[in-house]
Write an enzyme that holds these catalytic residues in place. Structure first.
Site, PDB file in Angstrom:
ATOM      1  N   CYS A  56       0.816  -1.225   0.000  1.00  0.00           N
ATOM      2  CA  CYS A  56       0.000   0.000   0.000  1.00  0.00           C
ATOM      3  C   CYS A  56       0.845   1.268   0.000  1.00  0.00           C
ATOM      4  O   CYS A  56       0.539   2.231  -0.709  1.00  0.00           O
ATOM      5  CB  CYS A  56      -0.949   0.002   1.198  1.00  0.00           C
ATOM      6  SG  CYS A  56      -0.157  -0.411   2.770  1.00  0.00           S
TER       7      CYS A  56
ATOM      8  N   HIS B 107      -2.898   6.556   4.380  1.00  0.00           N
ATOM      9  CA  HIS B 107      -1.450   6.622   4.577  1.00  0.00           C
ATOM     10  C   HIS B 107      -0.929   7.964   4.058  1.00  0.00           C
ATOM     11  O   HIS B 107      -1.357   8.440   2.999  1.00  0.00           O
ATOM     12  CB  HIS B 107      -0.746   5.509   3.803  1.00  0.00           C
ATOM     13  CG  HIS B 107      -0.909   4.149   4.394  1.00  0.00           C
ATOM     14  ND1 HIS B 107      -1.575   3.899   5.572  1.00  0.00           N
ATOM     15  CD2 HIS B 107      -0.471   2.926   3.952  1.00  0.00           C
ATOM     16  CE1 HIS B 107      -1.535   2.593   5.831  1.00  0.00           C
ATOM     17  NE2 HIS B 107      -0.869   1.996   4.865  1.00  0.00           N
TER      18      HIS B 107
END
EC number: 1.2.1.11
Length: 340
Positions: free
Chosen positions: A130, A243
């Site tokens: 990710c 994130h």
């Protein structure tokens, strides 16, 4: 005609998000099956306006199915994905199992779509980590213009990257801080995550880096350019979803910050929100549920001749996992399978 699609790990955070995105993007599905481990057998999940019951991954027959999106751990993938691939069902895998196999393409569609044609070697395609996925979407157009020599990245990764257990731990510990009699010691993480940051994601390696940091290095080289030098520090932060990354790049050719901003604005998958004023940037809270990777704080690095800094934020359950997998499926359909 559309596709016969299987979603493996459909009861988890990423699996559910895969189903949502397949429906949102109107992927041409003729038939869909949702699989889970035996302990989750019969759990209901939604796909658009349909309610589906999970079937057992261990006994499912992949014969006659076109493609499968996998959101389970490496152990289950290693046991069952080769069976799907052998049965003619293309595997798009979200685990780390196949990312470093030279015969298996590791794909971010905005970055290296040409690699899709290598899928037939093993009938398997790998989805990147990710934290890597969102970064390389921003790196590629800058690399094409000025050739990136070195990347220094510090990540601020949300607890959803550790699954539902990580999200539950942050929630429970946050409540426990205000209730002194309710102690919630760390289980998912090595230290308290509520009101804290932890510079440790995945296991430690011999050189002192963590495996998450190593993944960012290895995957960036495989997806963008093996000559790029990458150093990463990956940190878990008390954010539920999204994130963030502070990225510093050094290029061979000089790249002005204004030109970099224009290049990123025109590049697929990116949204530039970069005003030098209070709130003129994107934070994780604002990226949740969005398909884009957001870029802010673009500025020259005055400490080296050809350096730039920028801030990169994305919904890790989407671009970092489920969205990228669906985009790979779309690319596979357009370029190779040609149905729907």
């Amino acid at each position: 005609m559309g596709y016969k699609v299987v979603v493996v790990g459909a009861t988890g955070n990423v699996g559910r998000e895969m189903l949502n995105i397949l429906a949102e993007r109107e992927f041409p599905v003729d038939e869909i099956a949702v699989l889970a481990s035996r302990k989750s057998l019969g759990t209901e999940v939604t796909f658009g306006d349909k309610t589906l019951k999970t079937q057992d991954l261990a006994t499912f027959d992949f014969t006659g199915w076109d493609l499968s999106l996998w959101a389970v751990g490496s152990a289950a993938t290693k046991e069952h994905a080769p069976k799907a691939a052998k049965a003619g069902c293309v595997v798009i895998d979200n685990s780390s199992l196949y990312r470093y196999d030279p015969d298996i393409p590791l794909i971010v569609p905005e970055v290296n779509p040409e690699a899709i044609h290598d899928y037939a070697k093993k009938n398997i395609i790998a989805n990147p980590n990710c934290s890597t996925a969102q970064m390389v979407v921003a790196l590629k157009p800058l690399h094409d213009r000025a050739k990136i020599k070195r990347v220094v990245v510090s990540t601020y990764q949300s607890v959803s990257g550790a699954g539902k257990g990580g999200m539950d731990e942050l929630w429970d510990q946050t409540k426990a801080v205000y209730n002194p009699t309710d102690d919630k010691p760390p289980k998912q993480f090595t230290k308290q995550i509520a009101f804290n940051v932890i510079p440790h994601i995945d296991v430690f390696m011999e050189d002192g880096s963590t495996k998450e940091e190593w993944k960012m290095v290895a995957e960036t080289k495989k997806i963008v350019d093996p000559s790029i030098k990458v150093t990463a520090t990956c940190v878990r932060v008390p954010v539920f979803v999204g994130h963030s990354e502070a990225v510093n790049i050094e290029t061979e050719d000089f790249l002005d910050e204004d030109e970099a901003r224009d290049i990123l604005r025109e590049s697929p998958g990116l949204m530039v929100i970069d005003k030098r004023e209070d709130g003129g940037y994107v934070t994780p809270v604002e990226c949740v549920g969005d398909f884009a990777t957001f870029i802010s704080r673009i500025r020259q690095d005055s400490t080296i001749d050809n350096g730039l800094n920028f801030w990169c934020v994305s919904d890790n359950l989407r671009k970092g996992a489920a969205l990228n997998a669906v985009q790979i499926a779309e690319l596979l359909g357009r370029e190779c399978l040609k149905k729907g």
